[in-house]
Design a protein around this motif. Structure first.
Motif, PDB file in Angstrom:
ATOM      1  N   ASP A  54       0.847  -1.187   0.000  1.00 20.73           N
ATOM      2  CA  ASP A  54       0.000   0.000   0.000  1.00 20.73           C
ATOM      3  C   ASP A  54       0.885   1.241   0.000  1.00 20.73           C
ATOM      4  N   GLU A  55       0.314   2.403  -0.279  1.00 22.05           N
ATOM      5  CA  GLU A  55       1.093   3.631  -0.483  1.00 22.05           C
ATOM      6  C   GLU A  55       1.944   3.988   0.730  1.00 22.05           C
ATOM      7  N   GLU A  56       1.380   3.858   1.923  1.00 24.35           N
ATOM      8  CA  GLU A  56       2.122   4.233   3.129  1.00 24.35           C
ATOM      9  C   GLU A  56       3.306   3.301   3.362  1.00 24.35           C
ATOM     10  N   THR A  57       3.069   1.985   3.254  1.00 25.08           N
ATOM     11  CA  THR A  57       4.151   1.011   3.445  1.00 25.08           C
ATOM     12  C   THR A  57       5.217   1.172   2.366  1.00 25.08           C
ATOM     13  N   ALA A  59       6.102   3.875   0.785  1.00 17.13           N
ATOM     14  CA  ALA A  59       6.927   5.048   1.083  1.00 17.13           C
ATOM     15  C   ALA A  59       7.888   4.778   2.239  1.00 17.13           C
ATOM     16  N   GLU A  60       7.443   4.017   3.236  1.00 17.04           N
ATOM     17  CA  GLU A  60       8.308   3.701   4.377  1.00 17.04           C
ATOM     18  C   GLU A  60       9.492   2.850   3.944  1.00 17.04           C
ATOM     19  N   GLU A  88       3.945  10.872  -0.880  1.00 13.97           N
ATOM     20  CA  GLU A  88       3.822  10.142   0.380  1.00 13.97           C
ATOM     21  C   GLU A  88       5.064  10.254   1.256  1.00 13.97           C
ATOM     22  N   GLU A 161      -1.550  12.380  11.331  1.00 12.01           N
ATOM     23  CA  GLU A 161      -1.216  11.571  10.160  1.00 12.01           C
ATOM     24  C   GLU A 161      -0.017  12.121   9.390  1.00 12.01           C
ATOM     25  N   ASP A 162       0.190  13.425   9.432  1.00 14.32           N
ATOM     26  CA  ASP A 162       1.238  14.052   8.630  1.00 14.32           C
ATOM     27  C   ASP A 162       2.480  14.444   9.436  1.00 14.32           C
TER      28      ASP A 162
END
Length: 456
Positions: A54-57, A59-60, A88, A161-162
């Protein structure tokens, strides 16, 4: 060291399009470990793996990839997909990465990034390299001083969140001037006891901050001095424009240490990694200093030529030239390294120059005397018991080592005084100067002590 443990399995999953397996690989481990196991993949393969998260993972994991690999991925993959990834990433990380990406790729990429993120990127890119503004992040907690603790908790919930860190919560007035800070711990402890307390009453007003144009090395020193997890960045009118977190400070320290190591080795610092630097650029960055050092060596040769007649008269003097010039060069390099390091850590200030010179002169006497004693014994036996001949060596070593320690300490201080990087006084550069002076001192001492050379 390259970790290849999962490479066969990863490539097999890519070949068979095992979406479930790749998705599990991206989520099963800490993002840093996942990135480590992907080191052996090509840029295309790495992005194929990341596209299953997913987008968040995604980017991490991307944030933990090697900097050069990040650049390779951004430059080789579809701009639209890269724009979504960039949006992201933390503000400071994406700017650092984009600085190394080809300018044309950045120009194609930015219009595809959401407008708010694009403005943030362009603003951060405009700060000069090496300043606080170039390494700060704009993802930080900002609260109005008029809020109560309970209201602040609600406002903070909308920002979580940010945020890159919530340990420090920065308090501003209506015009975004920095007024104070509240730690998250104090906020939580106050919510149960005094929920109606205003932040203006709870905040600390004695804040350590840096200006957006301050040098990043000075910022790192200030963070270390006050043992901070993050430091606020303000403009000339005290508007809060960003923060610099401890992980960015670590990057700054590594960057400055790498730059100093390059300069001390007489190499112009590389702007990108060694493997990404073209041979032409690498040749220039190394060659320019080699030319300077080569000219210094030529001056040493000219000094030797001037005393060619002395060597014809007493050929044994040639045997001790390497001993003399290496002792002076080594002692000078030691002093330069110690002074440069001391200035970098803040242990030595410009106002300490007199103490530094005094200590290095004393050190020159101590070291020169010790080396001179050893040199006298060696010269005595090599010259078949001639005390007069042997005395030339300790006399020369004492003066040369004193000269080396003095120059090695004064040159970095002088460079710092005129606004240049003290690391420009590289060890080979100091050694080159001492080589010339060593020959002159050696021949001068020999001329005074040896009758054969004193005659016109």
């Amino acid at each position: 060291m390259l970790n290849t443990l999962y490479l066969p399995e990863l490539r097999e999953m890519l070949a068979t399009d095992d979406a479930e397996g790749l998705r599990e690989f991206c989520t099963a481990l800490h993002p840093a470990r996942t990135a480590e196991f992907m080191e052996g993949l090509t840029a295309d393969e790495a992005w194929q793996v990341l596209s299953h998260a997913d987008e968040e993972t995604r980017a991490e994991i991307f944030a933990f990839l090697h900097h050069d690999r990040q650049v390779d991925i951004v430059e080789s993959q579809p701009p639209q997909e890269m724009a979504e990834l960039v949006a992201e990433l933390p503000a400071d990380d994406r700017v650092d990465m984009l600085k190394a990406v080809d300018d044309q790729v950045v120009d194609d990429l930015l219009p595809l990034v959401p407008i708010e993120d694009r403005r943030d990127i362009q603003r951060l890119l405009n700060y000069p390299e090496g300043t606080a503004g170039s390494v700060m992040t704009t993802d930080f907690a900002i609260l109005s001083e008029s809020l109560t603790v309970s209201q602040a908790i609600e406002a903070l919930h909308d920002q979580l969140e940010d945020l890159e860190t919530v340990y420090y919560l920065y308090i501003v007035d209506d015009d975004k001037h920095l007024r104070g800070l509240v730690t998250f711990r104090n906020m939580v402890s106050s919510i149960a006891r005094r929920p109606s307390t205003r932040l203006s009453e709870l905040m600390e007003t004695e804040i350590v901050s840096v200006n957006v144009n301050d040098d990043q090395e000075e910022v790192a020193n200030k963070v270390a001095r006050y043992d901070l997890l993050a430091i606020p960045v303000i403009d000339d009118e005290r508007h809060l424009v960003g923060i610099i977190t401890h992980d960015d400070i670590i990057d700054v320290v590594r960057e400055e240490a790498t730059e100093d190591a390059h300069r001390i080795a007489a190499v112009d610092p590389l702007e990108v990694g060694y493997l990404r630097t073209s041979l032409l650029t690498l040749s220039w960055k190394r060659g320019i200093w080699l030319i300077v050092l080569f000219v210094g060596a030529l001056l040493t040769a000219l000094a030797l030529e001037r005393y060619e007649g002395h060597f014809d008269t007493l050929p044994w003097l040639v045997m001790f030239i390497p001993l003399v010039i290496s002792s002076g060069g080594n002692s000078g390099s030691q002093s330069a390294t110690l002074i440069i390091t001391g200035m970098s850590t803040g242990d030595i200030k410009m106002r300490d120059w007199l103490r530094v010179v005094g200590r290095e002169l004393a050190m020159g006497v101590i070291l020169g005397s010790g080396l001179g004693l050893i040199g006298f014994v060696a010269a005595y036996f090599m010259r078949s018991g001639s005390v007069r001949d042997a005395l030339v060596i300790p006399g020369t070593l004492l003066l040369v080592v004193m000269c080396g320690t003095l120059l090695g300490s004064l040159l970095p201080l002088t460079f710092k005084r005129i606004g240049l990087d003290p690391a420009l006084i590289s060890n080979p550069f100091v050694a080159g100067i001492i080589d010339i002076l060593g020959i002159i001192i050696y021949m001068g001492v020999a001329s005074m002590l040896l009758p054969a050379l004193a005659a016109p």
